[in-house]
Enzyme design. Structure first.
Site, mmCIF file in Angstrom:
data_model
loop_
_atom_site.group_PDB
_atom_site.id
_atom_site.type_symbol
_atom_site.label_atom_id
_atom_site.label_comp_id
_atom_site.label_asym_id
_atom_site.label_seq_id
_atom_site.Cartn_x
_atom_site.Cartn_y
_atom_site.Cartn_z
ATOM 1 N N HIS A 71 58.609 13.932 -4.843
ATOM 2 C CA HIS A 71 58.099 14.237 -6.187
ATOM 3 C C HIS A 71 59.244 14.302 -7.183
ATOM 4 O O HIS A 71 60.012 15.258 -7.231
ATOM 5 C CB HIS A 71 57.359 15.588 -6.154
ATOM 6 C CG HIS A 71 56.648 15.918 -7.433
ATOM 7 N ND1 HIS A 71 55.299 16.212 -7.481
ATOM 8 C CD2 HIS A 71 57.082 16.013 -8.720
ATOM 9 C CE1 HIS A 71 54.936 16.455 -8.721
ATOM 10 N NE2 HIS A 71 56.008 16.353 -9.502
ATOM 11 N N HIS A 73 60.333 12.786 -11.416
ATOM 12 C CA HIS A 73 59.887 12.090 -12.637
ATOM 13 C C HIS A 73 61.061 11.243 -13.133
ATOM 14 O O HIS A 73 61.923 11.737 -13.858
ATOM 15 C CB HIS A 73 59.471 13.095 -13.717
ATOM 16 C CG HIS A 73 58.278 13.910 -13.359
ATOM 17 N ND1 HIS A 73 57.035 13.714 -13.918
ATOM 18 C CD2 HIS A 73 58.118 14.938 -12.489
ATOM 19 C CE1 HIS A 73 56.165 14.585 -13.414
ATOM 20 N NE2 HIS A 73 56.805 15.340 -12.537
ATOM 21 N N GLN A 166 50.020 12.535 -17.954
ATOM 22 C CA GLN A 166 50.644 13.795 -18.378
ATOM 23 C C GLN A 166 49.806 14.582 -19.390
ATOM 24 O O GLN A 166 49.753 15.794 -19.355
ATOM 25 C CB GLN A 166 52.024 13.507 -18.973
ATOM 26 C CG GLN A 166 52.733 14.701 -19.602
ATOM 27 C CD GLN A 166 53.215 15.717 -18.585
ATOM 28 O OE1 GLN A 166 54.234 15.538 -17.937
ATOM 29 N NE2 GLN A 166 52.464 16.805 -18.421
ATOM 30 N N HIS A 224 49.232 16.540 -10.095
ATOM 31 C CA HIS A 224 49.807 17.802 -10.529
ATOM 32 C C HIS A 224 48.620 18.756 -10.588
ATOM 33 O O HIS A 224 47.655 18.494 -11.315
ATOM 34 C CB HIS A 224 50.454 17.661 -11.905
ATOM 35 C CG HIS A 224 51.811 17.031 -11.872
ATOM 36 N ND1 HIS A 224 52.017 15.756 -11.437
ATOM 37 C CD2 HIS A 224 53.036 17.528 -12.223
ATOM 38 C CE1 HIS A 224 53.321 15.487 -11.504
ATOM 39 N NE2 HIS A 224 53.961 16.541 -11.982
ATOM 40 N N GLU A 227 49.352 23.911 -11.868
ATOM 41 C CA GLU A 227 50.741 24.251 -12.202
ATOM 42 C C GLU A 227 50.716 25.228 -13.368
ATOM 43 O O GLU A 227 51.011 24.890 -14.519
ATOM 44 C CB GLU A 227 51.554 22.996 -12.566
ATOM 45 C CG GLU A 227 53.047 23.300 -12.694
ATOM 46 C CD GLU A 227 53.864 22.131 -13.212
ATOM 47 O OE1 GLU A 227 53.272 21.104 -13.613
ATOM 48 O OE2 GLU A 227 55.106 22.256 -13.235
ATOM 49 N N ASP A 323 61.436 17.248 -8.516
ATOM 50 C CA ASP A 323 60.686 17.219 -9.774
ATOM 51 C C ASP A 323 61.501 16.610 -10.922
ATOM 52 O O ASP A 323 61.281 15.480 -11.284
ATOM 53 C CB ASP A 323 60.162 18.609 -10.138
ATOM 54 C CG ASP A 323 58.850 18.549 -10.938
ATOM 55 O OD1 ASP A 323 58.261 17.453 -11.023
ATOM 56 O OD2 ASP A 323 58.422 19.581 -11.466
ATOM 57 N N TRP A 329 62.123 19.891 -18.603
ATOM 58 C CA TRP A 329 61.663 20.945 -17.694
ATOM 59 C C TRP A 329 62.769 21.474 -16.796
ATOM 60 O O TRP A 329 62.593 22.445 -16.091
ATOM 61 C CB TRP A 329 60.490 20.435 -16.850
ATOM 62 C CG TRP A 329 59.337 19.976 -17.682
ATOM 63 C CD1 TRP A 329 58.356 20.775 -18.197
ATOM 64 C CD2 TRP A 329 59.027 18.639 -18.108
ATOM 65 N NE1 TRP A 329 57.457 20.011 -18.914
ATOM 66 C CE2 TRP A 329 57.839 18.705 -18.871
ATOM 67 C CE3 TRP A 329 59.633 17.398 -17.914
ATOM 68 C CZ2 TRP A 329 57.250 17.566 -19.447
ATOM 69 C CZ3 TRP A 329 59.054 16.271 -18.478
ATOM 70 C CH2 TRP A 329 57.877 16.363 -19.239
HETATM 71 N N1 17E Z 1 55.082 17.391 -16.203
HETATM 72 C C1 17E Z 1 54.314 18.366 -15.696
HETATM 73 O O1 17E Z 1 53.127 18.451 -16.029
HETATM 74 N N2 17E Z 1 54.830 19.238 -14.825
HETATM 75 C C2 17E Z 1 56.098 19.139 -14.445
HETATM 76 N N3 17E Z 1 56.610 20.024 -13.569
HETATM 77 C C3 17E Z 1 56.900 18.119 -14.969
HETATM 78 C C4 17E Z 1 56.355 17.250 -15.843
HETATM 79 C C5 17E Z 1 58.301 17.992 -14.553
HETATM 80 FE FE FE2 Z 2 56.057 17.081 -11.474
#
Ligand code: 17E
Ligand code: FE2
Length: 449
Positions: A71, A73, A166, A224, A227, A323, A329
């Site tokens: 995982h 990005h 996203q 995702h 989170e 990540d 982030w």
């Molecule tokens: N976008 C998201 O929704 N959550 C994350 N942890 C990252 C990007 C890195």
């Molecule tokens: Fe992520």
């Protein structure tokens, strides 16, 4: 033969952290596959043919299958501070910062940043990568760039691209159409972000869409999921039920699931049973989770991780991911999987003597299961791909503790990276300068005389 590695320690195939006794020789044939694994040295096996091809001395170091990044990005990597820093440190402000940066993307920009991070990863022994790629962009600029990069590295790295919406599938204009367009252009995995959708119902529906698209195209799902520090965010049960009912099972992954850190005992037990039955995998991302979660808490402040220990105990496959690398982030990071393992094992309190090697499995074998790598693609066995790392440490625990970089990274029998030892000489009062190796003076177990 293309390569012979001598003097390597090997792990037991199905017992994390347990070494096979003795040292081994590993040969890679002209087809780039492991041709022979045998006890080391002519004394052990007089019939052994002489070493052939490139000779690599492991010096008693551990040889394992390469690291797997489940995982990351790559599209957002190396954009930290551009156009502005994430001042609050929340996920939500990070998404806003990225949304602004996204408007300035060009293909060359994404190719350059993603390639740079892949170089860092390969240098550190990561040869299989699943990247998420934001597809809430009408131009799909990052996706096209990553598809190009995937082809360029194909010879020695696996790059799986997740179409990651996203800003939502239902909450972003044409979100579903963009997701479908990304799949049509060649994404490998279908993503989702149910906790970000405007309503709970949209979140549930978004997972339905992700699974439908995956089933239509024979792809995997990696969402995702949950989170957020909100105990009411319970989309992982929806994802697990869809994985069970669609038959996708271990081809589905829930990433992050940090809300699990807020669930009570009764619901957690229900969830453990459901997740184990469903076969889905989980990916915890310790850097981002520790950084982004708990931001709205006074003390006591949550640690913000999924239930790593409990889910492993329930028989659920859990891996650790990096990540972010220098983006809105996470301002830091080099893509180093042993750093991920170290931070992850502390965050999840996997600090028992037999739990530490589990953290190594979570950036190797367990992560390989998330990507769905086959026995021919991944593992140290005759007939498997001749891709591996040779570490300057004898065990997974020592590799994590000393935070070593692989001495050799090998892809299909060719050395792609090597890191010569860089000893530190210490001039201790009254002694000649001597090398400090950070080992216990009485051996690895530390027995006193
Ligand atoms: N976008 C998201 O929704 N959550 C994350 N942890 C990252 C990007 C890195
Ligand atoms: Fe992520």
């Amino acid at each position: 033969m293309r390569m012979t590695v001598r003097g390597a320690r090997l792990l037991h195939a199905d017992r994390p952290g347990v070494l096979r006794p003795g040292l081994y020789e590993v040969r890679v044939g002209p087809d780039g596959r492991i041709a022979r694994i045998s006890p080391d040295g002519a004394a052990a096996d007089p019939s052994a043919p002489p070493a052939a091809g490139v000779l690599v001395e492991a010096d008693g170091g551990l040889l394992t299958a390469p690291f797997v990044e489940p995982h990351i990005h790559l599209d957002t990597a190396l954009t930290a501070g551009d156009p502005r820093p994430n001042a609050s440190g929340t996920l939500w402000e990070g998404i806003a910062c990225w949304s602004a940066r996204k408007r300035t993307l060009t293909r060359e920009d994404v190719v350059a940043r993603a390639t740079e991070v892949l170089r860092w990863q390969a240098a550190q022994g990561v040869l299989h990568v699943r990247t998420h790629c934001d597809v809430t962009d009408p131009q799909l600029t990052a996706l096209d760039a990553l598809l190009e990069v995937r082809e360029r590295v194909r010879e020695f790295m696996t790059l799986q691209i997740t179409a990651f919406p996203q800003e939502g599938i239902l909450s972003f204009p044409d979100g579903e159409a963009l997701l479908r367009a990304a799949v049509a252009r060649g994404a490998d995995v279908v993503g989702a972000i149910p906790h970000f959708e405007d309503t709970r119902e949209d979140g549930v529906a978004s997972l339905g869409i992700a699974f439908a698209v995956a089933e239509e195209h024979g792809l995997r799902v990696d969402a995702h999921c949950d989170e957020i520090d909100d105990e009411h965010s319970r989309f992982v049960e929806v994802l697990a039920a869809l994985a069970l009912r669609s038959g996708l099972r271990e081809r589905a992954t829930a990433s992050h699931t940090t809300a699990m850190g807020s669930y009570g005992g009764a619901y957690s037990l229900k969830l453990q049973r459901l997740l184990a039955r469903s076969g889905i995998g989980l990916v915890a991302n310790p850097f981002a989770n520790l950084n982004l979660q708990g931001r709205f808490d006074a003390y006591p402040k949550r640690r913000g991780l999924t239930q790593v220990k409990e889910m492993l105990a329930a028989g659920v496959n859990v891996a650790f991911g990096h990540d972010d690398v220098m983006d809105p982030w996470n301002a830091l990071g080099t893509g180093n999987p042993l750093q991920t393992a170290l931070v992850g094992l502390y965050a999840a309190q996997l600090t028992g003597a037999d739990e530490i090697p589990e953290a190594y499995a979570m950036v190797t074998d367990r992560a390989a299961r998330i990507l769905g790598l086959t026995a021919a693609e991944y593992g140290i066995a005759e007939g498997a791909a001749g891709s591996f790392v040779v570490l300057p440490a004898p065990t997974p625990t020592e590799a994590i503790r000393r935070q070593v970089r692989p001495r050799y990274v090998v892809a299909h029998g060719k050395v792609v990276a090597q890191t010569p030892p860089a000893p530190t000489l210490l001039s201790w009062p009254g002694e000649e300068p001597a090398e400090v190796d950070f080992g216990r003076p009485h051996g690895e177990q530390g027995e006193l005389p």
